[in-house]
Every structure is written in structure tokens, then in C-alpha cells.
Design a protein around this motif. Sequence first.
Motif, PDB file in Angstrom:
ATOM      1  N   TYR A  98       0.710  -0.982   0.170  1.00  0.00           N
ATOM      2  CA  TYR A  98      -0.035   0.034  -0.006  1.00  0.00           C
ATOM      3  C   TYR A  98       0.673   1.315  -0.094  1.00  0.00           C
ATOM      4  N   GLN A  99       2.135   1.082   0.038  1.00  0.00           N
ATOM      5  CA  GLN A  99       3.134   2.104  -0.056  1.00  0.00           C
ATOM      6  C   GLN A  99       2.731   3.347   0.994  1.00  0.00           C
ATOM      7  N   VAL A 100       2.808   2.495   2.253  1.00  0.00           N
ATOM      8  CA  VAL A 100       2.805   3.888   3.318  1.00  0.00           C
ATOM      9  C   VAL A 100       4.489   3.988   3.996  1.00  0.00           C
ATOM     10  N   GLU A 101       4.642   5.028   3.607  1.00  0.00           N
ATOM     11  CA  GLU A 101       6.330   5.193   3.953  1.00  0.00           C
ATOM     12  C   GLU A 101       6.662   4.993   5.365  1.00  0.00           C
ATOM     13  N   PHE A 102       5.583   5.551   6.214  1.00  0.00           N
ATOM     14  CA  PHE A 102       5.948   5.320   7.724  1.00  0.00           C
ATOM     15  C   PHE A 102       6.002   3.765   7.953  1.00  0.00           C
ATOM     16  N   ALA A 103       5.232   2.873   7.350  1.00  0.00           N
ATOM     17  CA  ALA A 103       5.375   1.525   7.766  1.00  0.00           C
ATOM     18  C   ALA A 103       6.301   0.983   6.989  1.00  0.00           C
ATOM     19  N   GLN A 104       6.856   1.418   5.984  1.00  0.00           N
ATOM     20  CA  GLN A 104       8.363   0.984   5.338  1.00  0.00           C
ATOM     21  C   GLN A 104       9.358   1.207   6.472  1.00  0.00           C
ATOM     22  N   ALA A 105       9.420   2.470   6.905  1.00  0.00           N
ATOM     23  CA  ALA A 105      10.417   2.889   7.631  1.00  0.00           C
ATOM     24  C   ALA A 105      10.562   1.976   9.209  1.00  0.00           C
ATOM     25  N   VAL A 106       9.306   1.882   9.562  1.00  0.00           N
ATOM     26  CA  VAL A 106       9.327   0.954  10.796  1.00  0.00           C
ATOM     27  C   VAL A 106       9.903  -0.430  10.636  1.00  0.00           C
ATOM     28  N   PHE A 107       9.235  -1.090   9.380  1.00  0.00           N
ATOM     29  CA  PHE A 107       9.771  -2.209   8.928  1.00  0.00           C
ATOM     30  C   PHE A 107      11.069  -2.461   8.902  1.00  0.00           C
ATOM     31  N   LEU A 108      11.777  -1.245   8.238  1.00  0.00           N
ATOM     32  CA  LEU A 108      13.228  -1.421   7.950  1.00  0.00           C
ATOM     33  C   LEU A 108      13.916  -1.426   9.420  1.00  0.00           C
ATOM     34  N   ILE A 109      13.383  -1.055  10.487  1.00  0.00           N
ATOM     35  CA  ILE A 109      13.962  -1.069  11.720  1.00  0.00           C
ATOM     36  C   ILE A 109      13.587  -2.303  12.408  1.00  0.00           C
ATOM     37  N   ALA A 110      12.295  -2.860  12.513  1.00  0.00           N
ATOM     38  CA  ALA A 110      11.750  -3.708  13.238  1.00  0.00           C
ATOM     39  C   ALA A 110      12.505  -5.178  12.609  1.00  0.00           C
ATOM     40  N   ALA A 111      12.507  -5.370  11.448  1.00  0.00           N
ATOM     41  CA  ALA A 111      12.852  -6.709  10.827  1.00  0.00           C
ATOM     42  C   ALA A 111      14.327  -6.970  11.232  1.00  0.00           C
ATOM     43  N   PRO A 112      15.056  -6.351  10.983  1.00  0.00           N
ATOM     44  CA  PRO A 112      16.664  -6.590  11.326  1.00  0.00           C
ATOM     45  C   PRO A 112      16.554  -6.764  13.150  1.00  0.00           C
ATOM     46  N   MET A 113      16.157  -5.942  13.690  1.00  0.00           N
ATOM     47  CA  MET A 113      15.838  -6.009  15.365  1.00  0.00           C
ATOM     48  C   MET A 113      15.245  -7.473  15.686  1.00  0.00           C
TER      49      MET A 113
END
Length: 175
Positions: A98-113
Motif C-alpha cells: 500500500y506504499q505507506v512510507e511510515f510503515a516501510q520505515a518501521v519495518f526496516l527497523i523492526a525486521a533486523p531487530m
Amino acid sequence: MNWYEIVFELIDMRSFSNLWFWIALAAVWSTTSHYVLGVPFDMVGRAAKHGGQSERDLETLVRIRVNRLLFIARVSGLWIVGFGAAILTALMILGFVYQVEFAQAVFLIAAPMTLVGLLSLSTARLIEMADLSGAALRLRLTRHRQMVQVIGMVSIFVTAVWGMYQNMNVGPLGG
């Protein structure tokens, strides 16, 4: 001007062009690489250098943190995995479908964590099974920290590349 416009003008919700996102990303990875299994890494160096009480303090703190981590995993592990998977899936779908940039940003922190969390659990199990102490414990903690730093470097690189792509693709005016 309604309050939505005021808030969104004050706080840029386009994460990758927001300085606060990059500060938060740096803080997350700095803190994560400093606290190995929740133990400040400077204690490892102090234990190696001075031994004695510093070594006993390190072993005690590591034992407390390992026991706590493994207890949480044994009692609530399946629930944590289920909720974590649901949250990561929701973030991934919101962000990249759905191209929600905030969700992309959180995912790019949460997935590696999440990877760091799994690595921490694995390291805690290794420490408990082998009943590590002294130089062997310091070596295991150092290797864990190095692996966390590699995950962090790859994560920051991927996030920076994706952020640059988003900023070039969307442009400065959001259009």
C-alpha cells in the motif's frame, strides 16, 4: 487550517526525508550494539583487563540476563512469535503493497531487530548450555556483538538505499 494540517506540517510523516528518522535509526543501532544481551559491552573489556571483581560482575549480570531472556522465551515465546510475525506482516503489507512510507520505515527497523532478538536468544541458549564463564564467555559475547554489528551495517545500508530511492522517486514536494 485544521489541526491535521498543522501536525503534518510540523512533523513530516515522510520518514525517509525526516532527520528524526535517521537519528532514531542511528540511536537504535548504537544502543543495540553496545548492550550485548542487555549487558553493557564495556563490562566485557573491563573484565578482560582487570579480572577479579569485574569478571564476577560480568558473569553475574550475564547469568541474570540469560536466565531472564530464556524464561521469557519459554513462558511466552509462542505468543511473542505470533504477535511479532503479525506485526511484521502488517508493516510489510502496509509499507510495500500500500506504499505507506511510515510503515516501510518501521519495518526496516523492526525486521533486523527481530533477527537480533533471535540471535540473542540463540546466544543465551549457547551460554546456558555450555555454562560459559571467563574468557569463553567474553569471546561468545564479543562474537555476538560482531554479528549484531554486521546485521546493523547491512540494515543501515539497505535502509539508506531504500530511503534514497523513495526520496528520488517521490520528490521534495510529495508528488
